[in-house]
Design a protein around this motif. Structure first.
Motif, PDB file in Angstrom:
ATOM      1  N   LEU A 113       0.828  -1.218   0.000  1.00 49.29           N
ATOM      2  CA  LEU A 113       0.000   0.000   0.000  1.00 49.29           C
ATOM      3  C   LEU A 113       0.861   1.265   0.000  1.00 49.29           C
ATOM      4  CD1 LEU A 113      -2.779  -1.077   2.527  1.00 49.29           C
ATOM      5  CD2 LEU A 113      -3.057  -0.714   0.065  1.00 49.29           C
ATOM      6  N   ASP A 114       1.977   1.218   0.722  1.00 44.33           N
ATOM      7  CA  ASP A 114       2.915   2.349   0.756  1.00 44.33           C
ATOM      8  C   ASP A 114       3.369   2.653  -0.679  1.00 44.33           C
ATOM      9  OD1 ASP A 114       4.623   4.294   1.767  1.00 44.33           O
ATOM     10  OD2 ASP A 114       5.764   2.964   3.072  1.00 44.33           O
ATOM     11  N   SER A 115       3.747   1.623  -1.417  1.00 39.44           N
ATOM     12  CA  SER A 115       4.216   1.806  -2.800  1.00 39.44           C
ATOM     13  C   SER A 115       3.109   2.321  -3.701  1.00 39.44           C
ATOM     14  CB  SER A 115       4.707   0.482  -3.379  1.00 39.44           C
ATOM     15  OG  SER A 115       5.862   0.103  -2.732  1.00 39.44           O
ATOM     16  N   ILE A 116       1.916   1.704  -3.577  1.00 36.81           N
ATOM     17  CA  ILE A 116       0.801   2.120  -4.438  1.00 36.81           C
ATOM     18  C   ILE A 116       0.474   3.590  -4.185  1.00 36.81           C
ATOM     19  CG2 ILE A 116      -1.686   1.832  -4.904  1.00 36.81           C
ATOM     20  CD1 ILE A 116      -1.364  -1.175  -4.394  1.00 36.81           C
ATOM     21  N   ARG A 117       0.398   3.969  -2.903  1.00 37.67           N
ATOM     22  CA  ARG A 117       0.020   5.359  -2.571  1.00 37.67           C
ATOM     23  C   ARG A 117       1.063   6.351  -3.061  1.00 37.67           C
ATOM     24  NH1 ARG A 117      -2.394   4.001   3.385  1.00 37.67           N
ATOM     25  NH2 ARG A 117      -4.180   2.842   2.576  1.00 37.67           N
ATOM     26  N   GLU A 118       2.318   5.990  -2.929  1.00 36.63           N
ATOM     27  CA  GLU A 118       3.379   6.895  -3.400  1.00 36.63           C
ATOM     28  C   GLU A 118       3.292   7.065  -4.914  1.00 36.63           C
ATOM     29  OE1 GLU A 118       4.653   8.837  -0.968  1.00 36.63           O
ATOM     30  OE2 GLU A 118       6.741   8.356  -1.454  1.00 36.63           O
ATOM     31  N   GLU A 119       3.050   5.950  -5.608  1.00 40.24           N
ATOM     32  CA  GLU A 119       2.961   6.012  -7.065  1.00 40.24           C
ATOM     33  C   GLU A 119       1.780   6.875  -7.502  1.00 40.24           C
ATOM     34  OE1 GLU A 119       2.957   2.274  -9.740  1.00 40.24           O
ATOM     35  OE2 GLU A 119       4.741   2.281  -8.428  1.00 40.24           O
ATOM     36  N   GLN A 120       0.656   6.700  -6.793  1.00 43.01           N
ATOM     37  CA  GLN A 120      -0.553   7.466  -7.135  1.00 43.01           C
ATOM     38  C   GLN A 120      -0.360   8.961  -6.924  1.00 43.01           C
ATOM     39  OE1 GLN A 120      -3.213   6.276  -8.720  1.00 43.01           O
ATOM     40  NE2 GLN A 120      -1.900   4.483  -8.770  1.00 43.01           N
ATOM     41  N   LYS A 121       0.474   9.307  -5.967  1.00 39.48           N
ATOM     42  CA  LYS A 121       0.681  10.739  -5.665  1.00 39.48           C
ATOM     43  C   LYS A 121       1.496  11.425  -6.746  1.00 39.48           C
ATOM     44  CE  LYS A 121       0.174  11.196  -0.706  1.00 39.48           C
ATOM     45  NZ  LYS A 121       0.329  10.027   0.129  1.00 39.48           N
ATOM     46  N   GLY A 122       2.229  10.660  -7.538  1.00 37.14           N
ATOM     47  CA  GLY A 122       3.031  11.229  -8.618  1.00 37.14           C
ATOM     48  C   GLY A 122       3.976  12.282  -8.094  1.00 37.14           C
ATOM     49  N   LYS A 123       3.857  13.489  -8.635  1.00 40.43           N
ATOM     50  CA  LYS A 123       4.775  14.576  -8.274  1.00 40.43           C
ATOM     51  C   LYS A 123       4.670  14.972  -6.807  1.00 40.43           C
ATOM     52  CE  LYS A 123       5.972  17.687 -12.002  1.00 40.43           C
ATOM     53  NZ  LYS A 123       5.483  18.837 -12.744  1.00 40.43           N
ATOM     54  N   ARG A 124       3.512  14.726  -6.193  1.00 42.34           N
ATOM     55  CA  ARG A 124       3.309  15.120  -4.785  1.00 42.34           C
ATOM     56  C   ARG A 124       3.695  13.988  -3.831  1.00 42.34           C
ATOM     57  NH1 ARG A 124       2.728  20.472  -3.408  1.00 42.34           N
ATOM     58  NH2 ARG A 124       1.105  20.142  -1.850  1.00 42.34           N
ATOM     59  N   LYS A 125       4.465  13.025  -4.332  1.00 40.54           N
ATOM     60  CA  LYS A 125       4.848  11.899  -3.469  1.00 40.54           C
ATOM     61  C   LYS A 125       5.631  12.398  -2.248  1.00 40.54           C
ATOM     62  CE  LYS A 125       9.203  10.096  -5.226  1.00 40.54           C
ATOM     63  NZ  LYS A 125       9.970  10.836  -6.087  1.00 40.54           N
ATOM     64  N   ILE A 126       5.571  11.604  -1.163  1.00 42.55           N
ATOM     65  CA  ILE A 126       6.214  12.008   0.092  1.00 42.55           C
ATOM     66  C   ILE A 126       7.693  11.628   0.080  1.00 42.55           C
ATOM     67  CG2 ILE A 126       6.215  11.540   2.603  1.00 42.55           C
ATOM     68  CD1 ILE A 126       3.114  11.122   2.243  1.00 42.55           C
ATOM     69  N   GLY A 127       7.998  10.585  -0.714  1.00 44.44           N
ATOM     70  CA  GLY A 127       9.373  10.084  -0.674  1.00 44.44           C
ATOM     71  C   GLY A 127       9.569   9.226   0.560  1.00 44.44           C
ATOM     72  N   THR A 128       8.614   8.342   0.832  1.00 43.54           N
ATOM     73  CA  THR A 128       8.701   7.503   2.038  1.00 43.54           C
ATOM     74  C   THR A 128       9.829   6.486   1.888  1.00 43.54           C
ATOM     75  OG1 THR A 128       7.310   5.665   1.338  1.00 43.54           O
ATOM     76  CG2 THR A 128       6.160   7.590   2.227  1.00 43.54           C
ATOM     77  N   THR A 129      10.118   5.801   2.981  1.00 38.56           N
ATOM     78  CA  THR A 129      11.148   4.762   2.945  1.00 38.56           C
ATOM     79  C   THR A 129      10.583   3.458   2.372  1.00 38.56           C
ATOM     80  OG1 THR A 129      10.572   4.056   5.170  1.00 38.56           O
ATOM     81  CG2 THR A 129      12.300   5.735   4.985  1.00 38.56           C
ATOM     82  N   LYS A 130       9.286   3.453   2.034  1.00 36.30           N
ATOM     83  CA  LYS A 130       8.588   2.260   1.487  1.00 36.30           C
ATOM     84  C   LYS A 130       8.645   1.065   2.446  1.00 36.30           C
ATOM     85  CE  LYS A 130       8.066   3.737  -3.083  1.00 36.30           C
ATOM     86  NZ  LYS A 130       9.058   3.734  -4.124  1.00 36.30           N
ATOM     87  N   ARG A 131       8.710   1.355   3.728  1.00 36.81           N
ATOM     88  CA  ARG A 131       8.730   0.270   4.709  1.00 36.81           C
ATOM     89  C   ARG A 131       7.320  -0.043   5.222  1.00 36.81           C
ATOM     90  NH1 ARG A 131      13.072   0.412   2.709  1.00 36.81           N
ATOM     91  NH2 ARG A 131      15.103   0.127   3.709  1.00 36.81           N
ATOM     92  N   GLY A 132       6.302   0.628   4.676  1.00 36.31           N
ATOM     93  CA  GLY A 132       4.929   0.323   5.083  1.00 36.31           C
ATOM     94  C   GLY A 132       4.492   1.037   6.353  1.00 36.31           C
ATOM     95  N   ILE A 133       5.262   2.049   6.760  1.00 34.70           N
ATOM     96  CA  ILE A 133       5.017   2.699   8.051  1.00 34.70           C
ATOM     97  C   ILE A 133       3.662   3.428   8.077  1.00 34.70           C
ATOM     98  CG2 ILE A 133       5.940   4.411   9.695  1.00 34.70           C
ATOM     99  CD1 ILE A 133       7.730   1.839   9.293  1.00 34.70           C
TER     100      ILE A 133
END
Ligand code: IMP
Length: 423
Positions: A113-133
């Motif tokens: 879900l972390d990956s999907i949400r980041e991808e969906q945000k496109g340019k507004r992505k948070i740049g998370t560590t993709k650890r699912g936090i």
């Protein structure tokens, strides 16, 4: 040392691992209270370098108890990998590590879900560590999370897991992402739970008893104040309370039992991931800080964004954490500079302000107002007494502490334990 909370006063990566390590000598217990394996605390002991993600840094000292509190989100596989790694390097992890039975679990669907949400945000992505936090904390707040205690009841665990995997796979299909196998996850995590059982405890009761018995407890904050879910540059934040208040909610130790708050800040500023960073240097000077300071993420290896010290940000941190004492790290990284700048206020839409705007777009428009200092241009790495530092370095350090509004207590001039000055 009393009961001490240690927090990051900037955007994480302040060098908390090193300061925790130095303070641990006087502690009986070291406790993580929030975040998960998005954290990466680097500690150098002699010629050995350790990067800890979930396990408190106290594990590197024999005879200290290490607790992963209820406020942490725990990826069981990542935890086991960390235990195995430490043991393979001769560190004892036996009887000195406990995990709260109330801590929430990070499971593979959180990472998806972390990956999907980041991808969906496109340019507004948070740049998370993709650890699912983020998704793990979202489940906690939505009251649909699985907790460490569930690992002790395999049937209940599997039933809840099945529901969560089904739900996540529906989302995955909607976004064309790869779906997850319930069976594979169930098998892997039930096997992991068998190995983890010996570490699971009611840490709330235990910590309160230890505190009543006068044991010295050190609370190890992860990330930094400006990544706090409430006080940070929302939405470019992590999903937990990284600030001192989180230590109470994340461990069960009541607020009046906390004696001291130590804030760690770098002598300049860095940030990983997206989001506002008013003092960011996009020129050669930024590159110099990154290279000299070896500014690459301890968890993801990403290059950190680098910039001048931001006293507006640290003043806010001193306020919301109630920081009593400051530890300034990486002073030596500035050794070669002829001029050093410090941001003392922001200019926002033509007006000078010393507040941090709540609106992230306004924060993105903030331009720093700088005060310039002469550099000391000599190595500080071998210096062990504050009075032996070059006058310009002393002035700089005193000034950033004064602008931040707390007492300067520790100055770090290198990654090693010995490279530390106590005031
Ligand atoms: P998350 O915590 O993985 O959801 O990421 C959210 C934001 O916090 C991103 O900008 C990350 O780069 C940042 N972040 C998370 N953990 C750390 C850390 O330990 N140090 C520095 N930044 C972090």
């Amino acid at each position: 040392m009393a009961t001490t909370v240690l927090v990051g006063a900037q955007w994480g990566d302040e060098g908390k691992g090193k300061i925790i390590d130095v303070l641990t000598e006087q502690a009986d217990v070291v406790v993580r209270y929030q975040g998960g394996n998005n954290a990466g605390h680097t500690v150098e002991v002699g010629n050995e370098k350790y990067i800890l993600h979930l396990i408190p840094s106290g594990i590197l000292y024999p005879g200290k108890l290490n607790v992963i509190g209820n406020g942490v989100v725990v990826d069981p596989i990542a935890l086991l990998e960390e235990i195995d790694h430490l043991q393979s390097r001769g560190i004892t992890v036996n009887g000195n590590l406990l995990v709260s039975n109330r801590a929430h679990l990070v499971l593979p669907y959180h990472r998806l879900l972390d990956s999907i949400r980041e991808e969906q945000k496109g340019k507004r992505k948070i740049g998370t560590t993709k650890r699912g936090i983020g998704p793990a904390y979202a489940d906690k707040v939505a009251r649909t999370g699985l907790r460490v205690v569930d690992l002790l009841s395999p049937d209940k665990f599997s039933e809840k897991l099945r529901r969560k995997v089904r739900e996540t796979n529906e989302i995955a299909r909607t976004f064309g992402a790869k779906t997850l196998s319930f069976k594979a996850i169930n098998d892997e995590y039930l096997a992991a739970s068998k190995r983890l059982q010996r570490y699971i405890a009611d840490t709330i009761k235990l910590l309160n008893r230890l505190e009543h018995d006068g044991k010295q407890i050190l609370f190890e904050g992860a990330q930094g104040t400006h990544l706090d879910i409430d006080f940070g540059t929302y939405p470019f934040v992590t999903s937990s309370n990284t600030t001192a208040g989180g230590a109470c909610a994340g461990t069960g130790i009541p607020p009046h039992r906390i004696d001291k708050v130590v804030g760690v800040m770098k002598a300049y500023t860095t940030r990983v991931g997206e989001g506002p960073f008013p003092t960011e240097l996009l020129d050669d000077q930024g590159t110099m800080l990154r290279e000299t300071g070896r500014e690459f993420g301890a968890t993801t290896g990403r290059p950190r964004r680098c910039g001048w010290f931001d006293a507006v940000a640290t003043r806010y941190s001193v306020m919301v954490n109630g920081i009593d004492e400051l530890a300034v790290t990486k002073t030596d990284v500035l050794d070669s500079l002829s001029k050093i700048k410090v941001c003392v206020a922001y200019r926002l839409d033509g007006k000078v302000t010393d507040s941090i705007p709540a609106d992230v777009d306004a924060m993105l428009r903030c331009v720093p107002v700088y005060q310039e200092f002469d550099g000391w241009q000599t190595s500080t790495k071998e210096i062990r007494e504050f009075d032996d530092l070059p006058k310009r370095a002393r002035n700089y350090l005193k000034k950033i502490a004064q602008l931040s509004g707390a007492k300067l207590a520790i100055v770090s001039v290198g990654a090693r334990r010995a490279e530390t000055i106590f005031l």
